[in-house]
Scaffold this motif. Structure first.
Motif, PDB file in Angstrom:
ATOM      1  N   GLY A   9       0.818  -1.195   0.000  1.00 48.22           N
ATOM      2  CA  GLY A   9       0.000   0.000   0.000  1.00 48.22           C
ATOM      3  C   GLY A   9       0.858   1.254   0.000  1.00 48.22           C
ATOM      4  N   GLY A  10       0.204   2.402  -0.128  1.00 45.19           N
ATOM      5  CA  GLY A  10       0.938   3.657  -0.110  1.00 45.19           C
ATOM      6  C   GLY A  10       0.159   4.791  -0.718  1.00 45.19           C
ATOM      7  N   LEU A  11       0.868   5.859  -1.019  1.00 51.10           N
ATOM      8  CA  LEU A  11       0.285   7.070  -1.609  1.00 51.10           C
ATOM      9  C   LEU A  11       0.662   7.133  -3.082  1.00 51.10           C
ATOM     10  CD1 LEU A  11      -1.067   9.883  -1.364  1.00 51.10           C
ATOM     11  CD2 LEU A  11       1.183  10.772  -0.703  1.00 51.10           C
ATOM     12  N   VAL A  12      -0.332   7.374  -3.920  1.00 54.97           N
ATOM     13  CA  VAL A  12      -0.094   7.432  -5.358  1.00 54.97           C
ATOM     14  C   VAL A  12      -0.998   8.501  -5.956  1.00 54.97           C
ATOM     15  CG1 VAL A  12      -1.794   5.651  -5.893  1.00 54.97           C
ATOM     16  CG2 VAL A  12       0.125   6.026  -7.460  1.00 54.97           C
ATOM     17  N   GLN A  13      -0.557   9.100  -7.034  1.00 54.15           N
ATOM     18  CA  GLN A  13      -1.381  10.091  -7.715  1.00 54.15           C
ATOM     19  C   GLN A  13      -2.452   9.398  -8.561  1.00 54.15           C
ATOM     20  OE1 GLN A  13       1.271  12.670  -9.934  1.00 54.15           O
ATOM     21  NE2 GLN A  13       1.321  14.136  -8.235  1.00 54.15           N
ATOM     22  N   ALA A  14      -3.531  10.104  -8.788  1.00 57.72           N
ATOM     23  CA  ALA A  14      -4.588   9.577  -9.648  1.00 57.72           C
ATOM     24  C   ALA A  14      -4.003   9.217 -11.012  1.00 57.72           C
ATOM     25  CB  ALA A  14      -5.701  10.601  -9.799  1.00 57.72           C
ATOM     26  N   GLY A  15      -4.433   8.054 -11.506  1.00 59.61           N
ATOM     27  CA  GLY A  15      -3.912   7.549 -12.765  1.00 59.61           C
ATOM     28  C   GLY A  15      -2.734   6.604 -12.603  1.00 59.61           C
ATOM     29  N   GLY A  16      -2.198   6.569 -11.408  1.00 62.83           N
ATOM     30  CA  GLY A  16      -1.048   5.723 -11.135  1.00 62.83           C
ATOM     31  C   GLY A  16      -1.426   4.283 -10.822  1.00 62.83           C
ATOM     32  N   SER A  17      -0.419   3.511 -10.433  1.00 65.93           N
ATOM     33  CA  SER A  17      -0.603   2.082 -10.168  1.00 65.93           C
ATOM     34  C   SER A  17       0.034   1.680  -8.846  1.00 65.93           C
ATOM     35  CB  SER A  17       0.032   1.246 -11.291  1.00 65.93           C
ATOM     36  OG  SER A  17      -0.559   1.508 -12.540  1.00 65.93           O
ATOM     37  N   LEU A  18      -0.527   0.643  -8.254  1.00 62.20           N
ATOM     38  CA  LEU A  18       0.041   0.007  -7.070  1.00 62.20           C
ATOM     39  C   LEU A  18      -0.206  -1.486  -7.179  1.00 62.20           C
ATOM     40  CD1 LEU A  18      -1.033   2.203  -3.998  1.00 62.20           C
ATOM     41  CD2 LEU A  18       1.301   1.861  -4.833  1.00 62.20           C
ATOM     42  N   ARG A  19       0.663  -2.261  -6.542  1.00 68.27           N
ATOM     43  CA  ARG A  19       0.470  -3.704  -6.482  1.00 68.27           C
ATOM     44  C   ARG A  19       0.487  -4.142  -5.031  1.00 68.27           C
ATOM     45  NH1 ARG A  19       4.298  -8.798  -7.792  1.00 68.27           N
ATOM     46  NH2 ARG A  19       2.765 -10.211  -8.729  1.00 68.27           N
ATOM     47  N   LEU A  20      -0.615  -4.727  -4.598  1.00 68.90           N
ATOM     48  CA  LEU A  20      -0.714  -5.261  -3.249  1.00 68.90           C
ATOM     49  C   LEU A  20      -0.394  -6.747  -3.254  1.00 68.90           C
ATOM     50  CD1 LEU A  20      -4.054  -3.607  -2.040  1.00 68.90           C
ATOM     51  CD2 LEU A  20      -1.731  -2.667  -1.992  1.00 68.90           C
ATOM     52  N   SER A  21       0.222  -7.184  -2.168  1.00 69.27           N
ATOM     53  CA  SER A  21       0.512  -8.598  -1.978  1.00 69.27           C
ATOM     54  C   SER A  21      -0.015  -9.039  -0.627  1.00 69.27           C
ATOM     55  CB  SER A  21       2.021  -8.866  -2.039  1.00 69.27           C
ATOM     56  OG  SER A  21       2.576  -8.498  -3.270  1.00 69.27           O
ATOM     57  N   CYS A  22      -0.379 -10.301  -0.529  1.00 69.31           N
ATOM     58  CA  CYS A  22      -0.844 -10.872   0.741  1.00 69.31           C
ATOM     59  C   CYS A  22      -0.353 -12.303   0.817  1.00 69.31           C
ATOM     60  CB  CYS A  22      -2.358 -10.813   0.831  1.00 69.31           C
ATOM     61  SG  CYS A  22      -3.031 -11.705   2.245  1.00 69.31           S
ATOM     62  N   ALA A  23       0.480 -12.570   1.817  1.00 66.65           N
ATOM     63  CA  ALA A  23       1.035 -13.901   1.991  1.00 66.65           C
ATOM     64  C   ALA A  23       0.419 -14.569   3.216  1.00 66.65           C
ATOM     65  CB  ALA A  23       2.545 -13.819   2.141  1.00 66.65           C
ATOM     66  N   ALA A  24      -0.052 -15.782   3.027  1.00 68.34           N
ATOM     67  CA  ALA A  24      -0.606 -16.564   4.129  1.00 68.34           C
ATOM     68  C   ALA A  24       0.471 -17.512   4.649  1.00 68.34           C
ATOM     69  CB  ALA A  24      -1.816 -17.361   3.654  1.00 68.34           C
ATOM     70  N   SER A  25       0.535 -17.622   5.968  1.00 69.70           N
ATOM     71  CA  SER A  25       1.526 -18.507   6.575  1.00 69.70           C
ATOM     72  C   SER A  25       0.940 -19.158   7.817  1.00 69.70           C
ATOM     73  CB  SER A  25       2.790 -17.720   6.938  1.00 69.70           C
ATOM     74  OG  SER A  25       2.502 -16.728   7.898  1.00 69.70           O
ATOM     75  N   GLY A  26       1.620 -20.200   8.285  1.00 66.52           N
ATOM     76  CA  GLY A  26       1.154 -20.888   9.481  1.00 66.52           C
ATOM     77  C   GLY A  26       0.730 -22.305   9.168  1.00 66.52           C
ATOM     78  N   SER A  27      -0.236 -22.782   9.946  1.00 66.80           N
ATOM     79  CA  SER A  27      -0.695 -24.155   9.830  1.00 66.80           C
ATOM     80  C   SER A  27      -1.748 -24.259   8.716  1.00 66.80           C
ATOM     81  CB  SER A  27      -1.293 -24.610  11.162  1.00 66.80           C
ATOM     82  OG  SER A  27      -1.652 -25.967  11.116  1.00 66.80           O
ATOM     83  N   ILE A  28      -1.267 -24.470   7.493  1.00 68.76           N
ATOM     84  CA  ILE A  28      -2.137 -24.461   6.322  1.00 68.76           C
ATOM     85  C   ILE A  28      -2.091 -25.798   5.608  1.00 68.76           C
ATOM     86  CG2 ILE A  28      -2.552 -23.401   4.079  1.00 68.76           C
ATOM     87  CD1 ILE A  28      -1.241 -20.845   5.207  1.00 68.76           C
ATOM     88  N   PHE A  29      -3.279 -26.386   5.371  1.00 70.86           N
ATOM     89  CA  PHE A  29      -3.385 -27.575   4.539  1.00 70.86           C
ATOM     90  C   PHE A  29      -3.778 -27.193   3.126  1.00 70.86           C
ATOM     91  CE2 PHE A  29      -3.786 -31.894   3.449  1.00 70.86           C
ATOM     92  CZ  PHE A  29      -4.955 -32.059   2.733  1.00 70.86           C
ATOM     93  N   SER A  30      -4.778 -26.328   3.028  1.00 69.70           N
ATOM     94  CA  SER A  30      -5.180 -25.838   1.712  1.00 69.70           C
ATOM     95  C   SER A  30      -5.898 -24.502   1.866  1.00 69.70           C
ATOM     96  CB  SER A  30      -6.089 -26.829   0.986  1.00 69.70           C
ATOM     97  OG  SER A  30      -7.326 -26.947   1.637  1.00 69.70           O
ATOM     98  N   ILE A  31      -5.899 -23.746   0.777  1.00 72.53           N
ATOM     99  CA  ILE A  31      -6.584 -22.454   0.742  1.00 72.53           C
ATOM    100  C   ILE A  31      -7.585 -22.477  -0.402  1.00 72.53           C
ATOM    101  CG2 ILE A  31      -6.353 -19.966   0.544  1.00 72.53           C
ATOM    102  CD1 ILE A  31      -3.505 -20.202   1.535  1.00 72.53           C
TER     103      ILE A  31
END
Length: 121
Positions: A9-31
């Protein structure tokens, strides 16, 4: 326990781009499905985009054609590429995942802590 951690996340001007990421961790069998939601000040949390484990996607009408959701199942990570950003996209963006642990019979919902996206006009 399962954790979802967002970044990008962050600050961007209108017309610009951002890329969000989300990593899951821990006791995971399936998502199962993973998704992005957002909440602007004074408004309810709303769905932005969701992607199933097989790659099917669904988007809010307000972001269709501008945002792209994707995932890397090997990394338990979901991404949100946001292009042509508008001031009305300003919100806290939350990652969500339907996760099943190795000893669980059902999937449970997990949420990240949220990441602020601010688009200046």
């Amino acid at each position: 326990q399962v954790q979802l951690v967002e970044s990008g996340g962050g600050l961007v001007q209108a017309g610009g781009s951002l890329r969000l990421s989300c990593a899951a961790s821990g006791s995971i069998f399936s998502i199962n499905a993973m998704g992005w939601y957002r909440q602007a000040p004074g408004k309810q949390r709303e769905l932005v985009a969701v992607i199933t484990s097989s790659g099917d996607t669904n988007y809010a009408d307000s972001v269709k054609g501008r945002f792209t959701i994707s995932r890397d199942n090997a990394k338990n990570t979901v991404y949100l590429q946001m292009n042509s950003l508008k001031a009305e996209d300003t919100a806290v963006y939350y990652c969500n995942g339907e996760v099943r642990g190795p000893y669980d019979l059902v999937y449970s919902d997990y949420w990240g802590q949220g990441t602020q996206v601010t688009v200046s006009s």
